[in-house]
Design an enzyme around this catalytic site. Structure first.
Site, PDB file in Angstrom:
ATOM      1  N   ILE A  84       0.767  -1.152  -0.093  1.00 24.01           N
ATOM      2  CA  ILE A  84      -0.115  -0.037  -0.025  1.00 24.01           C
ATOM      3  C   ILE A  84       0.988   1.192   0.067  1.00 24.01           C
ATOM      4  O   ILE A  84       1.587   1.421   0.825  1.00 24.01           O
ATOM      5  CB  ILE A  84      -0.878  -0.011   1.285  1.00 24.01           C
ATOM      6  CG1 ILE A  84      -1.813  -1.158   1.248  1.00 24.01           C
ATOM      7  CG2 ILE A  84      -1.823   1.215   1.126  1.00 24.01           C
ATOM      8  CD1 ILE A  84      -2.597  -1.114   2.598  1.00 24.01           C
ATOM      9  N   HIS A  85       0.804   2.122  -0.956  1.00 28.25           N
ATOM     10  CA  HIS A  85       1.451   3.319  -1.213  1.00 28.25           C
ATOM     11  C   HIS A  85       0.727   4.383  -2.161  1.00 28.25           C
ATOM     12  O   HIS A  85      -0.415   4.008  -2.103  1.00 28.25           O
ATOM     13  CB  HIS A  85       2.756   3.185  -1.867  1.00 28.25           C
ATOM     14  CG  HIS A  85       2.478   2.398  -3.097  1.00 28.25           C
ATOM     15  ND1 HIS A  85       2.574   3.039  -4.411  1.00 28.25           N
ATOM     16  CD2 HIS A  85       2.554   1.084  -3.585  1.00 28.25           C
ATOM     17  CE1 HIS A  85       2.415   2.040  -5.491  1.00 28.25           C
ATOM     18  NE2 HIS A  85       2.333   0.887  -4.779  1.00 28.25           N
ATOM     19  N   GLY A  86       1.105   5.590  -2.013  1.00 31.41           N
ATOM     20  CA  GLY A  86       0.325   6.611  -2.724  1.00 31.41           C
ATOM     21  C   GLY A  86      -0.213   6.219  -4.012  1.00 31.41           C
ATOM     22  O   GLY A  86      -1.414   6.595  -4.223  1.00 31.41           O
ATOM     23  N   ALA A 108      -3.134   3.986  -3.113  1.00 34.88           N
ATOM     24  CA  ALA A 108      -4.238   4.490  -2.257  1.00 34.88           C
ATOM     25  C   ALA A 108      -4.872   5.547  -3.149  1.00 34.88           C
ATOM     26  O   ALA A 108      -6.322   5.560  -2.930  1.00 34.88           O
ATOM     27  CB  ALA A 108      -3.594   5.022  -1.058  1.00 34.88           C
TER      28      ALA A 108
END
Length: 161
Positions: free
Chosen positions: A12-14, A17
């Site tokens: 999960i990262h920018g 997300a």
């Protein structure tokens, strides 16, 4: 319902997300990873990257398969994130239905071969991708949703894997 299965070693990262969740109208992000599921600090760190209003599950592959089989997430619009293709093979063998997988990022490691700008695979991972392909799983290599669809197996072939 699983809307998208993504292999991304960053989890999960920018990009996941913001871009992927918006595009898919995701209501839940699930990371199925045994190592992270047993590490409270890593779980807490990943959960901080989950956008407001989106639920998250960071659980073992066994629990993911069990919960999916029980219909626990049937009402959800879920993005399932795995860190390697072997995990997808294992989940399918546990009874999870996976029709397609998008490979977003597999970072450079000493024993890898670069097949695309953001995708580096080991021989074992290439073998797992071939197994998934033979199981009828559609494999793509798309970093962001606006990128045109492609076939991951073409990249493996071009790299001699």
């Amino acid at each position: 319902m699983v809307l998208n299965v993504r292999i991304d070693d960053r989890m999960i990262h920018g990009q996941v997300a913001a871009i992927w969740c918006n595009k898919l109208k995701t209501t839940r992000i699930m990371v199925a990873n045994d190592e992270v599921a047993s590490d409270e600090i890593r779980k807490m760190t990943l959960k901080m990257a989950v956008p407001a209003g989106i639920k998250s599950s960071i659980i073992s592959k066994e629990k993911a398969a069990t919960n999916m089989a029980a219909g626990k997430y049937d009402a959800e619009r879920m993005l399932l994130i795995l860190t390697k293709p072997q995990d997808a093979v294992e989940l399918i063998e546990k009874g999870m239905k996976i029709e397609s997988i998008n490979v977003g990022n597999l970072g450079f490691r000493d024993d890898t071969i670069q097949i695309k700008r953001s995708i580096n695979v080991t021989k074992e991972e290439a073998e797992a991708f071939r197994k998934l392909d033979s199981m009828g799983v559609k494999l793509t290599a798309i970093m962001v949703p606006d990128e045109s669809e492609n076939n991951l197996m073409d990249y493996l072939s071009q790299a001699g894997l």
